[in-house]
Design a protein around this motif. Structure first.
Motif, mmCIF file in Angstrom:
data_model
loop_
_atom_site.group_PDB
_atom_site.id
_atom_site.type_symbol
_atom_site.label_atom_id
_atom_site.label_comp_id
_atom_site.label_asym_id
_atom_site.label_seq_id
_atom_site.Cartn_x
_atom_site.Cartn_y
_atom_site.Cartn_z
ATOM 1 N N ARG A 1 45.183 45.354 47.439
ATOM 2 C CA ARG A 1 45.799 45.369 46.107
ATOM 3 C C ARG A 1 46.104 43.966 45.605
ATOM 4 N NH1 ARG A 1 51.810 47.512 45.626
ATOM 5 N NH2 ARG A 1 52.130 45.403 46.411
ATOM 6 N N GLU A 2 46.777 43.166 46.421
ATOM 7 C CA GLU A 2 47.214 41.851 45.970
ATOM 8 C C GLU A 2 46.037 40.929 45.661
ATOM 9 O OE1 GLU A 2 50.299 41.019 45.165
ATOM 10 O OE2 GLU A 2 50.802 43.089 45.662
ATOM 11 N N PHE A 3 45.062 40.890 46.543
ATOM 12 C CA PHE A 3 43.953 39.957 46.346
ATOM 13 C C PHE A 3 43.000 40.427 45.241
ATOM 14 C CE2 PHE A 3 45.252 38.169 50.425
ATOM 15 C CZ PHE A 3 45.100 36.811 50.157
ATOM 16 N N PHE A 4 42.822 41.744 45.107
ATOM 17 C CA PHE A 4 41.953 42.210 44.029
ATOM 18 C C PHE A 4 42.593 41.936 42.676
ATOM 19 C CE2 PHE A 4 40.087 45.188 41.060
ATOM 20 C CZ PHE A 4 38.735 45.030 41.314
ATOM 21 N N GLU A 5 43.892 42.192 42.556
ATOM 22 C CA GLU A 5 44.563 41.920 41.283
ATOM 23 C C GLU A 5 44.564 40.425 40.976
ATOM 24 O OE1 GLU A 5 48.382 43.758 41.122
ATOM 25 O OE2 GLU A 5 47.561 45.805 41.214
ATOM 26 N N MET A 24 42.902 39.255 37.559
ATOM 27 C CA MET A 24 43.724 38.610 36.534
ATOM 28 C C MET A 24 43.189 37.254 36.103
ATOM 29 S SD MET A 24 47.715 39.662 37.192
ATOM 30 C CE MET A 24 47.769 39.361 38.950
ATOM 31 N N ARG A 25 42.176 36.745 36.785
ATOM 32 C CA ARG A 25 41.509 35.544 36.296
ATOM 33 C C ARG A 25 40.650 35.847 35.063
ATOM 34 N NH1 ARG A 25 40.993 30.965 39.009
ATOM 35 N NH2 ARG A 25 38.821 30.670 38.346
ATOM 36 N N PHE A 26 40.354 37.151 34.864
ATOM 37 C CA PHE A 26 39.487 37.541 33.754
ATOM 38 C C PHE A 26 40.113 38.605 32.849
ATOM 39 C CE2 PHE A 26 36.788 35.994 37.145
ATOM 40 C CZ PHE A 26 35.911 35.160 36.477
ATOM 41 N N ARG A 27 41.185 39.218 33.290
ATOM 42 C CA ARG A 27 41.790 40.310 32.534
ATOM 43 C C ARG A 27 43.299 40.104 32.415
ATOM 44 N NH1 ARG A 27 38.072 44.748 33.008
ATOM 45 N NH2 ARG A 27 36.457 44.319 34.584
ATOM 46 N N PRO A 28 43.928 40.676 31.377
ATOM 47 C CA PRO A 28 45.392 40.673 31.313
ATOM 48 C C PRO A 28 45.961 41.428 32.510
ATOM 49 C CG PRO A 28 44.420 41.319 29.202
ATOM 50 C CD PRO A 28 43.307 41.302 30.193
ATOM 51 N N PRO A 29 47.184 41.117 32.929
ATOM 52 C CA PRO A 29 47.757 41.748 34.134
ATOM 53 C C PRO A 29 47.720 43.270 34.120
ATOM 54 C CG PRO A 29 49.095 39.888 33.478
ATOM 55 C CD PRO A 29 48.074 40.053 32.401
ATOM 56 N N ASP A 30 48.115 43.899 32.998
ATOM 57 C CA ASP A 30 48.131 45.363 32.951
ATOM 58 C C ASP A 30 46.723 45.936 33.102
ATOM 59 O OD1 ASP A 30 50.847 45.363 32.667
ATOM 60 O OD2 ASP A 30 50.820 45.550 30.483
ATOM 61 N N PHE A 52 42.390 48.523 36.278
ATOM 62 C CA PHE A 52 41.035 48.423 36.812
ATOM 63 C C PHE A 52 41.059 48.593 38.327
ATOM 64 C CE2 PHE A 52 37.120 46.013 37.966
ATOM 65 C CZ PHE A 52 36.217 46.761 37.223
ATOM 66 N N ARG A 53 42.073 48.006 38.963
ATOM 67 C CA ARG A 53 42.213 48.176 40.410
ATOM 68 C C ARG A 53 42.512 49.631 40.759
ATOM 69 N NH1 ARG A 53 46.478 50.037 43.291
ATOM 70 N NH2 ARG A 53 47.858 48.837 41.939
ATOM 71 N N ALA A 54 43.360 50.286 39.963
ATOM 72 C CA ALA A 54 43.692 51.683 40.234
ATOM 73 C C ALA A 54 42.461 52.583 40.087
ATOM 74 C CB ALA A 54 44.796 52.150 39.287
#
Length: 241
Positions: free
Chosen positions: A166-170, A174-180, A185-187
């Protein structure tokens, strides 16, 4: 997909740019641990030994030598104790340089794509502390189950697989997408991210090699995010409708 991301991540670990980041992080880590050892050892000699001499001014000389020997042994014990912190302290400091690793991956393997956005120092520090926190909590939880047969090993991989994935994928997303959007996307691809986290957990379980875990995990999840983004290109558009 996961195996491909892992293979590319290992190749990135061998890149000169990644090795340079690793040696920088390891050097800072050793300086921090040596500084901590000097501070604690100095505090022991400055306060514990004078306290002993003040309360026992008439003790025989051999007791003084015993106290000195105890100080030497305590110094070695402290050094061994701090060596156990090598991996978590490296992980904490490496968290500040994960964007450097991501940039290496993006420049070497995705030069035709738009580059990602690095996090400012403040959020990067928070992310680094958060990563250290979830790893510590995960391992404490696994430690509680240490004496439960079979469950202990499963707990280590399940807990760390989820948290690290979870942590590393987000971080990569987040380098390319807004946090939410990164979290959504991870979910959506949670099972794939979890399997990637299990692979990171296996890497984490290898002594000495596990010092490279933050670099391997960051590179692998950058690749995994890229691969999933190409597989699911309409995610952002559908989200905004």
């Amino acid at each position: 997909m996961i195996i491909e991301a892992a293979r590319l991540a290992v190749a990135n670990l061998l890149a000169p740019e990644t090795r340079a980041v690793f040696w920088k992080v390891l050097g800072i880590t050793l300086l921090v641990l040596v500084g901590l050892w000097l501070a604690l050892h100095g505090a022991f000699n400055s306060f514990a030994l004078p306290w002993l001499q003040a309360f026992f001014p008439d003790i025989p000389s051999w007791v003084g030598w015993l106290a000195y020997a105890f100080a030497v042994v305590a110094g070695f014990g402290l050094a061994i104790s701090l060596s156990l912190l090598l991996s978590p302290v490296t992980a904490l400091i490496a968290g500040l340089f994960l964007d450097d690793v991501a940039e290496v991956v993006e420049q070497r393997d995705y030069s035709g794509d738009a580059p990602g956005r690095a996090m400012p120092f403040g959020p990067a520090m928070v992310s680094s502390l958060k990563f250290l926190f979830v790893v510590v909590i995960g391992n404490i939880f696994a430690l509680i189950l240490l004496f439960v047969p079979v469950v202990n090993l499963a707990a280590f991989f399940m807990v760390n697989g989820y948290l690290l994935g979870r942590e590393f994928f987000e971080f990569a997303a987040m380098r390319f997408r807004p946090p939410d959007e990164a979290r959504l996307f991870r979910a959506k691809h949670g099972s794939t991210v979890f399997l990637g986290g299990l692979l990171i957990s296996a890497f984490l379980a290898i002594p000495i090699v596990n010092l490279l875990t933050p670099f391997f995990a960051a590179a692998m999840m950058v690749h995994l995010h890229k691969l999933l983004s190409r597989k699911d290109p309409s995610f952002s558009e559908n989200l905004r409708r």
